[in-house]
Design an enzyme around this catalytic site. Structure first.
Site, mmCIF file in Angstrom:
data_model
loop_
_atom_site.group_PDB
_atom_site.id
_atom_site.type_symbol
_atom_site.label_atom_id
_atom_site.label_comp_id
_atom_site.label_asym_id
_atom_site.label_seq_id
_atom_site.Cartn_x
_atom_site.Cartn_y
_atom_site.Cartn_z
ATOM 1 C CE LYS A 190 -10.484 1.313 -11.304
ATOM 2 N NZ LYS A 190 -9.413 0.454 -10.742
ATOM 3 C CG ASP B 117 4.598 5.491 -6.124
ATOM 4 O OD1 ASP B 117 3.551 5.283 -6.779
ATOM 5 O OD2 ASP B 117 5.325 6.489 -6.299
ATOM 6 C CB VAL B 118 1.149 0.870 -8.088
ATOM 7 C CG1 VAL B 118 0.829 -0.069 -6.943
ATOM 8 C CG2 VAL B 118 0.121 1.993 -8.211
ATOM 9 C CB SER C 85 -13.023 0.648 0.313
ATOM 10 O OG SER C 85 -13.541 1.566 -0.636
ATOM 11 C CG ASP D 113 -2.155 0.869 1.038
ATOM 12 O OD1 ASP D 113 -3.232 0.294 0.761
ATOM 13 O OD2 ASP D 113 -2.044 2.103 1.138
ATOM 14 C CB SER E 44 -14.673 -0.173 -11.654
ATOM 15 O OG SER E 44 -15.844 0.456 -11.172
ATOM 16 C CE1 TYR F 14 -11.987 4.539 -10.020
ATOM 17 C CE2 TYR F 14 -14.136 3.886 -10.864
ATOM 18 C CZ TYR F 14 -13.039 3.639 -10.070
ATOM 19 O OH TYR F 14 -12.980 2.482 -9.333
#
Length: 267
Positions: A156, A59-60, A187, A36, A139, A152
């Site tokens: 996705k 950090d992706v 979440s 995370d 999503s 967003y």
């Protein structure tokens, strides 16, 4: 794939869906690494789950960070056999032309580039070993685009398309790919998405949120059975059917009269 004893790495595992996947994998007897951007969140989930779960800051968007977590996972548990690219961020509801360029870039960097970074870090090893599985979190907004949520949704949809192509590429090497299309799930991201709501509305929204562990169990089943699409919230089926029917209905006569060309298979 039998999950017992295998190693999984889950990004965005410090809460929500990522933590639910981690819990389901622990229940299957897997060795689990949760990462995370917020190490405190990851450590709290690792402590909650127990069973030697390893928590790492990650950090992706950074390939250097991916290299570090890969080394740490290998040192702790051996090669990662199941990768869950789950880390993601949302946006406030607003028209696309009101989304600032840096906000749009951040969405794409985390939600899309983050998935790509995970794939290029782990897929070559899986291909060479001849087994493995990658789960990418899209999503329901990756199947149904919504106004005031365009950026967003774009990210996705990109994850879904990337994943379907990746499955075709990796299948000959014994590596599976699944796409998770979550709906409303409890979440930090979903609960904090719309600040300023009155208490009654906020509670009504929270009451409709699925508990993350149920999504995790669906992911575990999909990995076990090499299932491509993971639909956890089937209540949107009619809307998805209507969207695809519209696409099918648009397949009429070719734009060029008499055109008979088709797709060409590229090896």
């Amino acid at each position: 794939m039998d999950l017992a004893g295998r190693t999984a790495l889950i990004t965005g595992g410090g809460g929500g869906i990522g933590a639910g996947i981690a819990e389901a994998f622990v229940d299957k007897g897997m060795k689990v690494v949760i990462t995370d951007i917020n190490l405190d969140y990851a450590c709290a989930e690792a402590e909650r789950l127990g069973h030697g779960v390893l928590a790492l800051q990650h950090d992706v968007t950074s390939l250097d960070s991916w290299a570090e977590v890969k080394r740490a996972a290998l040192d702790a548990f051996g090669p990662v056999e199941v990768l869950c690219n789950n880390a993601g961020v949302a946006q406030a509801f607003k028209p696309l032309d009101q989304v600032a360029p840096d906000e749009f870039d951040r969405l794409m960097a985390i939600n899309v580039r983050g998935v790509y970074n995970g794939v290029i870090t782990f897929a070559p090893d899986m291909r060479e070993r001849g087994h493995g599985h990658i789960v990418n979190t899209s999503s329901m907004n990756g199947l149904l685009a919504h106004g005031t949520f365009a950026a967003y949704s774009a990210s996705k949809f990109a994850v879904a398309g990337l994943s379907e192509a990746l499955r075709v590429e990796l299948a000959p090497f014994g590596v599976g790919v699944s796409i998770l299309y979550p709906g409303l799930t409890r979440s930090r991201m979903s609960e904090g998405q719309q600040p300023g709501l009155d208490a009654k509305t906020a509670e009504a929204i929270r009451s409709r949120m699925m508990q993350p562990v149920w999504l995790g169990r669906a992911v575990a089943r999909a990995v076990e059975t090499d299932q491509l699409h993971i639909i956890t919230h089937p209540g949107h089926k009619a809307q998805v059917e209507a969207r695809f029917q519209g696409i099918l209905d648009a397949h009429g006569a070719p734009a060029e009269p008499g055109f008979v060309g088709g797709s060409i298979k590229i090896d």
